[in-house]
Design a protein around this motif. Structure first.
Motif, PDB file in Angstrom:
ATOM      1  N   GLY A  87     -41.985  -7.585 -24.527  1.00 29.56           N
ATOM      2  CA  GLY A  87     -43.255  -7.238 -22.781  1.00 29.56           C
ATOM      3  C   GLY A  87     -43.180  -5.771 -22.287  1.00 29.56           C
ATOM      4  O   GLY A  87     -42.106  -5.131 -21.927  1.00 29.56           O
ATOM      5  N   ARG A 122     -49.647 -11.001 -20.233  1.00 26.96           N
ATOM      6  CA  ARG A 122     -49.150 -11.629 -18.858  1.00 26.96           C
ATOM      7  C   ARG A 122     -50.458 -12.247 -17.820  1.00 26.96           C
ATOM      8  O   ARG A 122     -50.663 -10.837 -17.061  1.00 26.96           O
ATOM      9  N   TRP A 168     -47.710 -16.815 -20.389  1.00 26.39           N
ATOM     10  CA  TRP A 168     -48.396 -15.003 -21.541  1.00 26.39           C
ATOM     11  C   TRP A 168     -49.553 -16.550 -22.113  1.00 26.39           C
ATOM     12  O   TRP A 168     -49.388 -17.491 -22.511  1.00 26.39           O
ATOM     13  N   HIS A 174     -48.053  -6.774 -21.829  1.00 26.67           N
ATOM     14  CA  HIS A 174     -48.562  -7.249 -22.559  1.00 26.67           C
ATOM     15  C   HIS A 174     -47.724  -7.314 -23.859  1.00 26.67           C
ATOM     16  O   HIS A 174     -46.296  -6.106 -24.108  1.00 26.67           O
ATOM     17  N   ARG A 175     -47.084  -8.035 -25.180  1.00 25.99           N
ATOM     18  CA  ARG A 175     -45.786  -8.400 -26.464  1.00 25.99           C
ATOM     19  C   ARG A 175     -47.220  -8.138 -27.541  1.00 25.99           C
ATOM     20  O   ARG A 175     -48.151  -9.201 -27.821  1.00 25.99           O
TER      21      ARG A 175
END
Length: 378
Positions: free
Chosen positions: A226, A247, A253, A284-285
């Motif tokens: 993340g 997120r 998430w 974010h991821r």
């Protein structure tokens, strides 16, 4: 000073001959039931209508101050041009490794132009990073010395025009809307990110190479990665492979849904610095794709906007921020030393990418001359 790419050794035969650019199309969307975030949608076709900018600014307010992600539609950029850029990116990643390595990113100096190989190890997992990317600078004379891979050189005119069009038709308009929100002159943030001046803006072709589910599990057990983006604005074109999660303000998430005919956008760290946190740089991821997409390479097309080399990382003189008490007294003192946009971004790039092993960084932070940002989030 603009970066100068130094060509690495490669066979002469790699530089000759036309690189085939075969048409690329988006894969089918996943059939899995995923939980998607509700993102505001901004219709830029209303931008030039009477009162249009003011109405769009109202719509964008919640997105930039609370959510940090949104989408834009009706940008005036034809989807066939977008698909053509995906096709060029796909052709690049199919090139021999010797060709891709000709112009590597100079991470020792924090420069992000060129090719990033998927060569770094993820901790002690025995798994390597699966991301490759090619970052292409702005099409202005200042960057003429930056080396071009052969597929870029052979298709430069359309890459350059697409690069500029993204700024003019999307980035510029978003900065006008955000300036209206901040009660600044409409071109204030446009000027702070001027296309024709030095900044590390880049168009990115990006590839998440296929991993097995076991490899994804090992990599994400080490860190899910993340993060927030380094610059001011990021544009992400729809490619249909699910994986991007944001997120939410509630701390959950959720997936970012593909936007048909549109672009997913997010605010990033330097824009948050310029507004003392008023504009949100959202975490974010990218996670394991759904089972019906796990065997498909995830090709990406993005644009990363950075502040100019003469843009100081002090809170902007916004009347709104002033009323909210968000302009620190020291930021009003123009005699004090300042950090400039390109200086900060390159320090951050070096910190994150100048390494051969990706270690866990959750709970740690990066600080540069008083500017501080958290590293990875779980």
């Amino acid at each position: 000073m603009a970066p100068i790419a130094i060509e690495t050794s490669a066979a002469d035969t790699l530089r000759s001959g036309k690189v085939p650019v075969k048409p690329w199309s988006r894969p089918e969307k996943t059939s899995e039931k995923l939980e998607y975030a509700e993102l505001p949608k901004i219709d830029l076709s209303h931008f030039d209508e009477p009162g249009g900018k003011q109405e769009l600014a109202k719509q964008l307010y919640d997105a930039v101050t609370r959510v940090g992600f949104w989408s834009v539609v009706n940008t005036g950029i034809d989807d066939q041009r977008v698909l053509r850029q995906f096709s060029i990116g796909n052709a690049f990643f199919r090139e021999p490794l010797e060709e891709k390595r000709r112009f590597p990113c100079n991470f020792a100096e924090g420069e992000y132009f060129g090719y990033r190989e998927n060569s770094r190890w993820i901790g002690d997992t025995g798994i390597k990073d699966n991301v490759e990317m090619l970052n292409i600078p702005k099409a202005i004379p200042l960057y003429d010395s930056v080396g071009k891979h052969r597929v870029v050189e052979q298709n430069w005119d359309e890459i350059a025009s697409f690069h500029r069009e993204l700024f003019d038709k999307v980035i510029r308009k978003l900065f006008v809307l955000i300036s209206i929100i901040l009660e600044l002159p409409e071109n204030y943030l446009v000027d702070a990110h001027a296309y024709d001046e030095e900044s590390d803006d880049h168009l990115r072709y990006m590839l998440y190479n296929v991993r097995t589910e076991e490899e994804w599990d090992k990599a994400q057990a080490h860190s899910k990665g993340g993060h927030t983006d380094f610059g001011s604005l990021t544009l992400l074109f729809s490619q249909h492979i699910a994986g991007l999660q944001i997120r939410t303000p509630e701390g959950e998430w959720k997936y970012a849904s593909p936007v048909d005919g549109g672009i997913t956008c997010n605010a990033a760290d330097t824009l948050s610095f310029l507004t003392n946190g008023f504009i949100k740089s959202t975490i974010h991821r990218v996670v394991t794709p759904p089972k019906d997409q796990i065997d498909i390479p995830r090709l990406g097309l993005l644009y990363f906007n950075r502040p100019g080399s003469r843009t100081s990382m002090k809170t902007v003189p916004s009347p709104l921020l002033g009323r909210l008490g968000l302009i620190p007294p020291e930021h009003k003192d123009r005699s004090k030393p300042v950090v400039y946009g390109t200086e900060y971004v390159r320090a951050r790039v070096k910190d994150v990418h100048y390494k051969t092993v990706l270690e866990r960084r959750e709970g740690t932070s990066f600080e540069f001359k008083g500017l501080r940002v958290q590293n990875h989030y779980a």
